[in-house]
Design a protein around this motif. Structure first.
Motif, short mmCIF file in Angstrom:
data_model
loop_
_atom_site.label_atom_id
_atom_site.label_comp_id
_atom_site.label_asym_id
_atom_site.label_seq_id
_atom_site.Cartn_x
_atom_site.Cartn_y
_atom_site.Cartn_z
N GLU A 243 0.84 -1.21 0.00
CA GLU A 243 0.00 0.00 0.00
C GLU A 243 0.87 1.26 0.00
N MET A 244 1.90 1.25 0.82
CA MET A 244 2.79 2.41 0.90
C MET A 244 3.56 2.61 -0.41
N LEU A 245 3.94 1.49 -1.03
CA LEU A 245 4.64 1.58 -2.31
C LEU A 245 3.73 2.20 -3.37
N GLN A 246 2.50 1.73 -3.43
CA GLN A 246 1.57 2.27 -4.42
C GLN A 246 1.19 3.72 -4.13
N ASP A 247 1.20 4.10 -2.86
CA ASP A 247 0.96 5.50 -2.52
C ASP A 247 2.05 6.40 -3.13
#
Length: 436
Positions: A243-247
């Motif tokens: 999720e943090m990567l895609q953010d």
């Protein structure tokens, strides 16, 4: 009687002719051997910049000068081309005599299939093993035996940045992830691409995911999942990291078209040099490469910081992703001259080679080093203080599983899979693999 004498005479002529032939042949073989042509060692490595290639060739030349009966055929190859070529060569029994390796899962596959020579005896002779730092042996030790020699400098992933850009826009080096996101936002507002990334070969982008997992859950989360020891790749930590990567992707942190850019051709570094991008997460092998490619930038504009700490994360901020020796050299079981091949490898990391490697920009994996380059000293200090140095996941995992993992992470970057689906897909792949 006359006929008998003729036969005797003919026999003597034949014997004489054969003796001349064998003596001549023997002399020819000795001469041919003296030229080094009959004793060849084929050596594959992946140092392809001009300075690095010449450095390795110089070290090999010293071996050949001291051992005139041997000729070493040195073959430099691009990183990913090497992986493919080695796989084919190993499968067709056309492997080189000496080859470069990162150790870990893929290397141990070759070890288990009998393709790599056990060099434990050579390493223990005259205490040679004690020359190297202890942490360097993990990735090349299997069944309590040593299968390769630590040679290339320490390789850990760090966030490299353009000091001129940070100074121009009054940006502070971030120590927390919140500060890191703030830097990204400020760079975006100034029209500067925050992060350079060339993810065509998939592994460069994986470094972001690996650090997010480490900072969120610590190294044990990955190790338990990889070893099937009470862990799972579907653990919430892996989902949160996705999720943090895609953010980061969604806020435009990375250069446009990153999944199509090629690291091996220097596309990501060029963006740092030109000032079009401010940061890049990459291994410390960048030091000699940048020093050779753009010495002015290296000396005046380049610096780095460790991956930032994540608030509430279980991973120690000092943890690093990488290895104490970025590359090792192994001898294949098909090598006709294993002792001499090992001796050649020793020339690559003897005292003269260590001096050359430090000047080149490496931190060789040997004890008692001193550095005049402040960049190298700074990296050395980080490695010395690290609570954990987690081996690159694509080298830790078995090859088949590593490829699945890289594909999944590239899909995360491409926003074509959800973090939850990505974690579940990786867990299923791991379960299927270890059922075999």
């Amino acid at each position: 009687m006359k006929s008998f004498k003729k036969w005797i005479a003919l026999l003597l002529v034949v014997v004489f002719a054969l003796s001349v032939y064998f003596v001549s042949s023997l002399n020819f073989e000795k001469a041919y051997s003296a030229s080094g042509a009959t004793k060849k060692i084929v050596f594959w490595h992946i140092t392809t910049d001009a300075v690095g290639k010449q450095m390795i060739q110089n070290q090999v030349n010293r071996f050949m000068k001291a051992n005139p009966g041997f000729k070493v055929e040195v073959v430099p190859l691009q990183n990913d081309a090497f992986k493919t070529k080695l796989k084919i060569a190993m499968g067709s029994n056309q492997a080189p005599d000496v080859f470069v390796t990162w150790g870990g899962g893929p290397f141990f596959e070759y070890v288990k299939s009998g393709k790599v020579k056990d060099i434990t005896v050579y390493m223990n002779e005259n205490g040679y093993k004690n020359r190297f730092i202890d942490a360097s042996f993990g990735p090349i030790t299997y069944n309590n035996k040593i299968w390769a020699v630590p040679v290339e400098g320490a390789g850990v992933a760090l966030v490299w940045y353009n000091k001129e850009i940070f100074k121009k826009y009054n940006l502070k080096v971030p120590t927390t992830y919140e500060e890191f996101l703030d830097v990204i936002k400020k760079l975006k507002a100034k029209g500067i691409t925050p992060i350079s990334l060339a993810n065509k070969t998939k592994w460069p982008g994986c470094e972001w995911y690996w650090y997010l997992v480490d900072r969120l859950g610590g190294p044990s989360v990955f190790e338990k999942a990889a070893e099937r020891n009470g862990g799972s790749f579907a653990d919430p930590t892996f989902i949160k990291a996705g999720e943090m990567l895609q953010d980061l992707v969604k806020i435009g942190a990375f250069v446009k078209g990153f999944n199509g850019l090629d690291y091996d051709t220097g596309q990501s570094r060029m963006l740092l040099y030109s000032g079009k991008a401010a940061m890049e997460l990459m291994g410390t092998w960048q030091i000699p490469i940048m020093k050779a490619e753009n010495k002015k930038f290296y000396e005046n504009n380049l610096d780095f910081f460790p991956f930032p700490a994540i608030k509430g994360g279980k991973g120690d901020p000092s943890n690093l992703i990488g290895m104490a020796s970025s590359n090792y050299y192994a001898v294949t079981t098909t090598c006709k001259y294993p002792k001499e091949a090992f001796k050649m490898i020793q020339y690559l990391i003897d005292d003269q080679a260590v001096k050359e490697r430090i000047a080149y920009g490496q931190i060789p994996p040997v004890k008692g080093l001193k550095f005049t380059d402040p960049m190298l000293q700074k990296v050395y200090n980080l490695i010395a203080k690290a609570k954990s140095v987690q081996l690159w996941w694509d080298q830790y995992l078995p090859p088949q599983l590593a490829e699945v993992h890289k594909d999944i992470v590239q899909s995360l970057f491409g926003l074509t899979i959800t973090p939850k689906a990505a974690a579940e897909k990786m867990e299923k792949a791991a379960k299927d693999y270890f059922k075999k």
